[in-house]
Structure formats: C-alpha cells, structure tokens
Design a protein around this motif. Structure first.
Motif, PDB file in Angstrom:
ATOM      1  N   ALA A  28       0.831  -1.203   0.000  1.00  0.00           N
ATOM      2  CA  ALA A  28       0.000   0.000   0.000  1.00  0.00           C
ATOM      3  C   ALA A  28       0.858   1.242   0.000  1.00  0.00           C
ATOM      4  N   LEU A  29       1.942   1.235   0.762  1.00  0.00           N
ATOM      5  CA  LEU A  29       2.832   2.387   0.786  1.00  0.00           C
ATOM      6  C   LEU A  29       3.472   2.615  -0.571  1.00  0.00           C
ATOM      7  N   CYS A  30       3.775   1.498  -1.245  1.00  0.00           N
ATOM      8  CA  CYS A  30       4.373   1.618  -2.573  1.00  0.00           C
ATOM      9  C   CYS A  30       3.405   2.222  -3.559  1.00  0.00           C
ATOM     10  N   VAL A  31       2.153   1.715  -3.537  1.00  0.00           N
ATOM     11  CA  VAL A  31       1.142   2.221  -4.472  1.00  0.00           C
ATOM     12  C   VAL A  31       0.873   3.684  -4.216  1.00  0.00           C
ATOM     13  N   SER A  32       0.730   4.023  -2.904  1.00  0.00           N
ATOM     14  CA  SER A  32       0.435   5.411  -2.564  1.00  0.00           C
ATOM     15  C   SER A  32       1.563   6.326  -3.011  1.00  0.00           C
ATOM     16  N   GLY A  33       2.769   5.820  -2.857  1.00  0.00           N
ATOM     17  CA  GLY A  33       3.898   6.638  -3.288  1.00  0.00           C
ATOM     18  C   GLY A  33       3.898   6.822  -4.780  1.00  0.00           C
ATOM     19  N   CYS A  34       3.517   5.757  -5.487  1.00  0.00           N
ATOM     20  CA  CYS A  34       3.469   5.860  -6.951  1.00  0.00           C
ATOM     21  C   CYS A  34       2.378   6.821  -7.397  1.00  0.00           C
ATOM     22  N   MET A  35       1.182   6.729  -6.732  1.00  0.00           N
ATOM     23  CA  MET A  35       0.057   7.586  -7.124  1.00  0.00           C
ATOM     24  C   MET A  35       0.389   9.038  -6.870  1.00  0.00           C
ATOM     25  N   LYS A  36       0.984   9.294  -5.714  1.00  0.00           N
ATOM     26  CA  LYS A  36       1.299  10.678  -5.423  1.00  0.00           C
ATOM     27  C   LYS A  36       2.355  11.197  -6.378  1.00  0.00           C
ATOM     28  N   GLY A  37       3.004  10.352  -6.861  1.00  0.00           N
ATOM     29  CA  GLY A  37       4.040  10.815  -7.776  1.00  0.00           C
ATOM     30  C   GLY A  37       3.538  10.981  -9.196  1.00  0.00           C
ATOM     31  N   GLU A  38       2.338  10.353  -9.570  1.00  0.00           N
ATOM     32  CA  GLU A  38       1.829  10.395 -10.943  1.00  0.00           C
ATOM     33  C   GLU A  38       0.868  11.562 -11.105  1.00  0.00           C
ATOM     34  N   LYS A  39       0.898  12.268 -12.254  1.00  0.00           N
ATOM     35  CA  LYS A  39       0.031  13.409 -12.552  1.00  0.00           C
ATOM     36  C   LYS A  39      -1.367  12.918 -12.906  1.00  0.00           C
ATOM     37  N   GLU A  40      -2.417  13.635 -12.396  1.00  0.00           N
ATOM     38  CA  GLU A  40      -3.811  13.269 -12.700  1.00  0.00           C
ATOM     39  C   GLU A  40      -4.124  13.560 -14.163  1.00  0.00           C
ATOM     40  N   LYS A  41      -4.794  12.597 -14.792  1.00  0.00           N
ATOM     41  CA  LYS A  41      -5.202  12.743 -16.192  1.00  0.00           C
ATOM     42  C   LYS A  41      -6.716  12.548 -16.292  1.00  0.00           C
ATOM     43  N   LEU A  42      -7.406  13.398 -17.133  1.00  0.00           N
ATOM     44  CA  LEU A  42      -8.874  13.334 -17.302  1.00  0.00           C
ATOM     45  C   LEU A  42      -9.216  13.510 -18.768  1.00  0.00           C
ATOM     46  N   VAL A  43      -9.945  12.574 -19.282  1.00  0.00           N
ATOM     47  CA  VAL A  43     -10.446  12.639 -20.674  1.00  0.00           C
ATOM     48  C   VAL A  43     -11.971  12.501 -20.628  1.00  0.00           C
ATOM     49  N   LEU A  44     -12.644  13.391 -21.377  1.00  0.00           N
ATOM     50  CA  LEU A  44     -14.124  13.363 -21.407  1.00  0.00           C
ATOM     51  C   LEU A  44     -14.596  13.092 -22.836  1.00  0.00           C
ATOM     52  N   PRO A  45     -14.758  11.818 -23.181  1.00  0.00           N
ATOM     53  CA  PRO A  45     -15.190  11.495 -24.548  1.00  0.00           C
ATOM     54  C   PRO A  45     -16.557  12.104 -24.891  1.00  0.00           C
ATOM     55  N   SER A  46     -17.399  12.323 -23.906  1.00  0.00           N
ATOM     56  CA  SER A  46     -18.748  12.851 -24.170  1.00  0.00           C
ATOM     57  C   SER A  46     -18.756  14.362 -24.342  1.00  0.00           C
ATOM     58  N   GLY A  47     -17.610  15.008 -24.155  1.00  0.00           N
ATOM     59  CA  GLY A  47     -17.523  16.434 -24.387  1.00  0.00           C
ATOM     60  C   GLY A  47     -17.645  17.246 -23.127  1.00  0.00           C
ATOM     61  N   PHE A  48     -17.322  18.558 -23.295  1.00  0.00           N
ATOM     62  CA  PHE A  48     -17.373  19.475 -22.169  1.00  0.00           C
ATOM     63  C   PHE A  48     -18.670  20.279 -22.134  1.00  0.00           C
ATOM     64  N   SER A  49     -19.572  19.949 -23.027  1.00  0.00           N
ATOM     65  CA  SER A  49     -20.914  20.575 -22.984  1.00  0.00           C
ATOM     66  C   SER A  49     -21.954  19.539 -23.425  1.00  0.00           C
ATOM     67  N   ILE A  50     -23.116  19.637 -22.784  1.00  0.00           N
ATOM     68  CA  ILE A  50     -24.201  18.672 -23.045  1.00  0.00           C
ATOM     69  C   ILE A  50     -25.471  19.466 -23.307  1.00  0.00           C
ATOM     70  N   GLU A  51     -26.268  19.012 -24.297  1.00  0.00           N
ATOM     71  CA  GLU A  51     -27.589  19.610 -24.549  1.00  0.00           C
ATOM     72  C   GLU A  51     -28.649  18.507 -24.439  1.00  0.00           C
ATOM     73  N   VAL A  52     -29.638  18.743 -23.608  1.00  0.00           N
ATOM     74  CA  VAL A  52     -30.687  17.729 -23.389  1.00  0.00           C
ATOM     75  C   VAL A  52     -32.055  18.351 -23.652  1.00  0.00           C
ATOM     76  N   ASP A  53     -33.041  17.469 -23.850  1.00  0.00           N
ATOM     77  CA  ASP A  53     -34.415  17.908 -24.119  1.00  0.00           C
ATOM     78  C   ASP A  53     -35.113  18.307 -22.824  1.00  0.00           C
ATOM     79  N   ALA A  54     -36.285  18.953 -23.006  1.00  0.00           N
ATOM     80  CA  ALA A  54     -37.070  19.374 -21.836  1.00  0.00           C
ATOM     81  C   ALA A  54     -37.472  18.170 -20.998  1.00  0.00           C
ATOM     82  N   VAL A  55     -37.773  17.065 -21.665  1.00  0.00           N
ATOM     83  CA  VAL A  55     -38.042  15.808 -20.964  1.00  0.00           C
ATOM     84  C   VAL A  55     -37.000  14.818 -21.466  1.00  0.00           C
TER      85      VAL A  55
END
Length: 462
Positions: A28-55
């Motif tokens: 656990a200490l190893c994993v935590s050390g690795c995670m803290k050391g890795e940069k967060e990455k975020l990909v949004l395939p659905s896009g950064f804007s959404i349009e939906v219907d009234a219903v």
C-alpha cells in the motif's frame, strides 16, 4: 514432543498472519507513493458541454480518469449516479423535466486533488403546445353548455366564429377548462361553429368544432282527440308547426267537415260534426301532414257517441197465426225500422218456426201447422251488432179446432151368426166411448202401429 516444540506449533499461524499484514502494508505504501508521484489525467469522450431535451431520459456520460474523482453541481434539477468514483466510469445524469418554455443552463465540475474540470449542461425549454382532450362535439337543436378541456403551456386567445356560441365568463373554472353556451337552433338545417384556441402573440392554434343538429320537423296539436255526443257540434284545434302543413279527412267520413274561414288564425283549424242519428258510435281522424308528403303527420281523433237505439217492427207482434200455419210458397214478413245494425238470434226459437232469414230492413220466416188444439207461442230475438240492445219478438199460433173422426161413419150390419167390426178413430183431443152396456155386443179399444204411425180403433164384437 517437548514443551518447547509444542509452543512453536501453536505460534506458527500467528506468525503467518503478521507476515501477511506487513506485506500488504508495504505494498500500500508503494502504491500510494506511486500515485502521489503520478500526474492526474482526465479525458471526457462525451464532451465538455451537453444539450438535453425538456423531458430527457437518463443521459449516459463517459469519464476516463486515473484518479479518485467526485462531481460538484449546484443545480437541483441534475442528479448523478455515481457522483464519486475512481478511474474510468460511465455515469448516468438524471435530468428533471423543464416545464418552462425557456431553456436553462448550469455547469457541473469533475474534481480530483489536482483537477477541477467544468462541463456545461443546457436543457431546452418545453415546446409550445395546445392539446384539446376532445376536438369536436355534436349537440341537439335544443342547445347546451359545452365544456372544453385544454392542456397548454401558453397564454391563449379564445374566439368563436359564430354568434350562437358564446364563452361563459361568470362561471368559476380551472385554467384547463373553458365553458361555452350554445343557443337553440330554430332552423331545420344543422349548423357548424368553430372555437379557436390560439397562442397569444404566436401562430400555434387548435380548433374545437361544434356541430348542432337542426330542429326536428314537427307538427304539434293542442289536443289529440275530441268526443262529441250524438247531436254533433263544432270543434277547434291549434296547430304549431315548423314546416308547411296541410289537413285531410277521409272522404267516406262525410259527417266530419273542416271549416275554412278567414276569421281564424292560420294556426287554428275549425271543424264541424254532424248529428249522429244512428245508435252506433263512430269515429274519424283529421290528418295534419307535411305539405306534399305523409311521412310526417299528426292525427286528431274525432269520436262521436251514438243516438238512443230505435227499433220499430211492423207488425209489432205476430199473434193469432192460424193453426194451419204459413200458406205454401209464402213467408211471414216483419218490416223493421232501426238506427243500428242488427241480427236475428233464433237459437232458442221453437222448431215450428222455420226458414228464418233477415236483411237490413226485414225478417221473414215460416210457421208450421199446429195440430194441437192448444195455442202455442215462441220468440225470436233481435240483437244490436256491437251493442247492448235486444228485442224479444213474440209469435203466437192458434190451436186447431177439436175433432174426432170415425171411419166408417156408421157401424156396418153384423151377420146374424155374429162377428167383429173395426171402427178407426182419428182425434186431436182425448176421447172415450160409451158402449151403452149392450149385452149382446162387446166393444174393445186398441192401437194399430203401421210404419211407425199409431192408429186407435174400436173393435165391436156381436
């Protein structure tokens, strides 16, 4: 086994547990050390804007990440499932219906330790709508109040294209119900009116169609029947109609006459009933019908009582008919004057009345010879057809004159040696004989039957 060996065997599982725990903690200490050391990455395939219907059904949104994230959103009309997770996930965005005509917009944020990404959500407004629960109604000519139920998200202008459909403003009503008064249709033809529900300052509209039937063609009489006594009289009936009409009487009922007069209003019909001289009641009708057709008609029934029954016979009775009866090739005749139809009932008449016949003014019959010295009588019955009147007519026949006939008229001479002589007696009265108590002659009474005929005789023996 010594005591020390036993203790080592007992402590072996405990040693294994602690070794495993220490190894997991190190990993656990190893994993935590690795995670803290890795940069967060975020990909949004659905896009950064959404349009939906009234219903909108739940919206599927894809998140690709290498860190533990959660979603932050201030709008109450958006809900996320899940709203927190690690790594890649497909989430559902639940959107409450937008009941406004206007669109609305909000942002939610995907947040990690190093990341805060904004996603915009736009929800369209509800589409303008006017929905009528019913689009049409058919009414009778009498008119009625009509309720129209409307579902809409608009302000409406409501109009009628005809003056006989008017909106009722004074009645308390909900925002989805509108009331209209439809006047009576006094014409025979049907008519159509349209109520328009139109978007205020817009082009959207719906129409409600009212079809009203025409007034039913009819003829109404103030009375449906009259009854007059035998003397007759005058009568009048008022006629109300919404069509041209005419009146007729059966020509065979000539005792009922329609009186045409300019003094009467056109809606009144005057008629006369002549005196009924017969004892039989009678009836007739006046038919009021549509001009040129008998499909629509109303009937006025006229009834008249009969006069008192009159029944005169000449002769008033048949009495003192000779014992000889009716002469050959002739018949007895009764002349009858009556104000009703009649028949003869001779079912109870004596059998010496034969050949009974009758027509509307006479009755004839024959009378057989009366061979008895006594008078005899019987009756024939005159009856009113379809009425209660009866008359018993008496017929009396005289008896024949008393007679005793002896053959031979004189007793023949008897031989000196003695003998017998027959005297045959034919009499229509009871009889007896007196032999004078002669010592040398004996008289005997007897009967001879020949071919069913009995003949009395006296036998004189000397």
């Amino acid at each position: 086994m010594n005591k020390m060996n036993k203790m080592n065997l007992l402590n072996e599982p405990m040693k294994t547990f602690w070794r495993t725990t220490a190894l997991l903690f190190f990993l656990a200490l190893c994993v935590s050390g690795c995670m803290k050391g890795e940069k967060e990455k975020l990909v949004l395939p659905s896009g950064f804007s959404i349009e939906v219907d009234a219903v909108q059904d739940p919206y599927q949104y894809q998140i690709v990440a290498n860190f533990l994230w959660n979603i932050e959103c201030s709008a109450t009309w958006l809900n996320f499932s899940p709203s927190k997770a690690y790594g890649d996930r497909e989430i559902e965005i639940h959107v409450s219906p937008n009941t406004s005509l206007n669109a609305r917009q909000v942002s939610f944020f995907i947040v990690g330790e190093q990341t805060r990404e904004e996603v915009k959500v736009r929800q369209n407004g509800e589409a303008p709508a006017i929905i009528l629960v019913e689009n049409a109604k058919t009414l009778s000519a009498s008119g009625a109040e009509v309720e129209v139920e409307v579902s809409t998200n608009l302000e409406l202008d409501i109009t009628s294209n005809v003056p006989w459909i008017t909106r009722i403003w004074t009645k308390a009503m909900s925002s989805s119900r509108y009331y209209f008064n439809v006047e009576q249709n006094t014409n025979l033809a049907s008519r159509v009116g349209i109520i328009t529900f139109k978007q205020k300052d817009g082009s959207l509209s719906q129409v409600f169609t009212i079809t009203q039937q025409g007034e039913t063609p009819d003829i109404l009489l103030s009375k449906n029947s009259f009854t007059f006594d035998a003397a007759g009289g005058m009568g009048s009936v008022d006629v109300t109609a919404n069509i041209p009409w005419t009146k007729t009487v059966d020509p065979s009922k000539d005792w009922l006459k329609i009186i045409e007069t300019k003094l009467m209003e056109t809606s009144s019909v005057l008629f006369s009933v002549e005196e009924n001289k017969r004892a039989d009641p009678r009836d007739a009708v006046i038919i009021f019908s549509r001009e040129g057709s008998l499909e629509l008609n109303r009937t006025l029934s006229i009834s008249q009582l009969g006069a008192s029954p009159i029944f005169r016979c000449v002769p008033n009775e048949y009495d003192n008919i000779p014992s000889s009866g009716t002469r050959p090739n002739q018949k007895e005749l009764i002349i009858i004057d009556a104000n009703f139809d009649w028949i003869v009932d001779h079912s109870g008449t004596a059998s010496w009345i034969t050949d009974v016949t009758f027509d509307g003014s006479t009755c004839t019959f024959r009378v057989s010879e009366n061979g008895n010295i006594l008078d005899r009588s019987t009756q024939i019955i005159f009856k009113q057809v379809n009425g209660l009147f009866t008359r018993a007519y008496n017929i009396t026949q005289k008896g024949t004159d008393p007679q005793i006939n002896i053959l031979p008229v004189e007793i023949p001479t008897i031989h000196r040696d003695g003998g017998s002589v027959f005297l045959f007696v034919n009499a229509n009265v009871p009889w007896e004989f007196d032999d004078g108590q002669t010592a040398w002659m004996r008289v005997e009474r007897g009967v001879i039957n020949s071919n069913g005929v009995a003949t009395e005789y006296l036998r004189c023996t000397a």
